[in-house]
Design an enzyme around this catalytic site. Sequence first.
Site, PDB file in Angstrom:
ATOM      1  N   LYS A   1       0.843  -1.204   0.000  1.00 46.14           N
ATOM      2  CA  LYS A   1       0.000   0.000   0.000  1.00 46.14           C
ATOM      3  C   LYS A   1       0.878   1.253   0.000  1.00 46.14           C
ATOM      4  O   LYS A   1       1.934   1.282   0.641  1.00 46.14           O
ATOM      5  CB  LYS A   1      -0.893  -0.035   1.248  1.00 46.14           C
TER       6      LYS A   1
ATOM      7  N   SER B   1      -9.708   1.289   2.817  1.00 44.49           N
ATOM      8  CA  SER B   1      -8.925   2.076   1.902  1.00 44.49           C
ATOM      9  C   SER B   1      -7.807   1.314   1.187  1.00 44.49           C
ATOM     10  O   SER B   1      -7.214   1.853   0.257  1.00 44.49           O
ATOM     11  CB  SER B   1      -8.302   3.244   2.684  1.00 44.49           C
TER      12      SER B   1
ATOM     13  N   SER C   1      -9.740  -0.952   7.070  1.00 44.77           N
ATOM     14  CA  SER C   1      -9.218  -0.829   5.703  1.00 44.77           C
ATOM     15  C   SER C   1      -8.454  -2.014   5.147  1.00 44.77           C
ATOM     16  O   SER C   1      -8.164  -2.047   3.955  1.00 44.77           O
ATOM     17  CB  SER C   1      -8.339   0.405   5.584  1.00 44.77           C
TER      18      SER C   1
HETATM   19  N1  GLN Z   1     -13.341   3.325   6.161  1.00 47.14           N
HETATM   20  C1  GLN Z   1     -12.756   3.806   7.355  1.00 47.14           C
HETATM   21  C2  GLN Z   1     -12.525   5.284   7.260  1.00 47.14           C
HETATM   22  O1  GLN Z   1     -12.874   5.834   6.287  1.00 47.14           O
HETATM   23  C3  GLN Z   1     -11.495   3.046   7.676  1.00 47.14           C
HETATM   24  C4  GLN Z   1     -10.262   3.615   7.107  1.00 47.14           C
HETATM   25  C5  GLN Z   1      -9.053   2.827   7.467  1.00 47.14           C
HETATM   26  O2  GLN Z   1      -9.112   1.786   8.110  1.00 47.14           O
HETATM   27  N2  GLN Z   1      -7.916   3.338   7.078  1.00 47.14           N
HETATM   28  O3  GLN Z   1     -12.027   5.899   8.150  1.00 47.14           O
END
Ligand code: GLN
Length: 472
Positions: free
Chosen positions: A80, A155, A179
């Site tokens: 990532k 994400s 994420s």
């Molecule tokens: N979807 C969650 C957010 O928007 C989780 C994001 C993450 O785990 N980086 O914050």
Amino acid sequence: MNNDILATLSITDATRKLATKEISSLDLVRACRANIERRNATLNAYLEVFDDVEAQAIAADTRRAMGEKQKLLGIPLAVKDNILIEGRRASSASKILEDYIAPYDATAIKKLKDAGAVFLGRTNMDEFAMGGSTENSAYGPTKNPHDESRVPGGSSGGSAAALASGMALGALGSDTGGSVREPASFCGVVGLKPTYGAISRSGLMAMGSSLDQIGPLTRTVADAKLLFEAMRGQDPLDSTSLDPSFYKEGLQRKKIGVPRHLLARGVDADVLKLFEETLKRLQEKGYALVDIELPSAGLALAIYYILMPAEASTNLARFDGVRYGLSRRGESLFDDYACTRGEGFGPEVRRRIMLGTYVLSAGYYDAYYGKATQARRTLSRECAAALKEVDVIMTPTTPSPAFLIGEKSDPLSMYLTDIFTVTANLTGNPALAVPMGEVKRTKINLPASIQLTAAHGGEATLFSIGREIEAV
Ligand code: GLN
């Protein structure tokens, strides 16, 4: 062996074949690259494929020929874009870090290098990991390999899509509120959010520091274990990282806790059906199902969406146009900040910075940040108490299968996707997402996923029950 088979091997199988010299690392890398050439232009899973990938593979093959036997020697992985690899770009899919070159390796990367892994490239994500769909990237959305009109989840959507389309054998993501697990769910792969502190956060760009963990995305539970074990460990560069003695072998009670009160509303009927079927099969294997109550879990989203922006707004203050990345000149120093940050950050990042600074401001701190901190403690206590009675808590990973690109343009509807995942980040517990079958949408089969949450340090329990789910 043909490319399609090579590129979709599990890490465990590939390692075995590498050991017997049936295949080489170069074969694996070429197979992944063939898929990258075929599909990356459409899927947009990788932001960059490294120019030295074949050289890395050849080096790994040479080391093996000389008798080296590291656990991941020659295994090609995707990373990532918010995890630092020395000398490589790391942009967090943001304009503000478009040309930023990592000056050192993240500890997790260093450990994977020591284990012999090959790094294919950096994968797309929601900007600064803020999102649940990988639509918030400054470099365009990633598409779901199962259905290109749908999101891969976020994400870490680029990592999940790369893995699910045979462009890597395993991948790294980061999980602050789901994420790793959400994209694993939408793309039909395994995703682990380790116990907070299990894997060092050094070299992971900070979003919510009390929530963030690097986690593996893999094809099998055994592979997740392999990558987790390669990356875990205490690190002087992360004072929250855990001493290995923290890990105790859990006594298995063969009990699964199900918080049915959380499933009463908002879960897709087909996903719920698969969830019940999976539980039933586990019951047939001798697991007892126990109804549990987590009274504060209904507040988890509200707690998360106060604490995470608060921490993110603080962490992102470092992007001031002076120390990192993009720098724009205004008419005064303040104006420099405003121009740089206004141009460099996308809309979701700006929204969260505003929310975060608001909940931390003197007049509102007690009402929002302070309250959320208290509620977080209550939630942790409830989970810890439940996990004294049962080995794991199970829910679906996401309430629905992958949604359409553009479907959740209202941020609040997007935030609801995190309903089952944020709790483990708030409480620090480890959680594993495992595929549990498929549901049909407009004639296409889409993956669904079950989430297992264990007590702190209970990864071994997650892996053993996760394997049973794979086998049912
Ligand atoms: N979807 C969650 C957010 O928007 C989780 C994001 C993450 O785990 N980086 O914050």
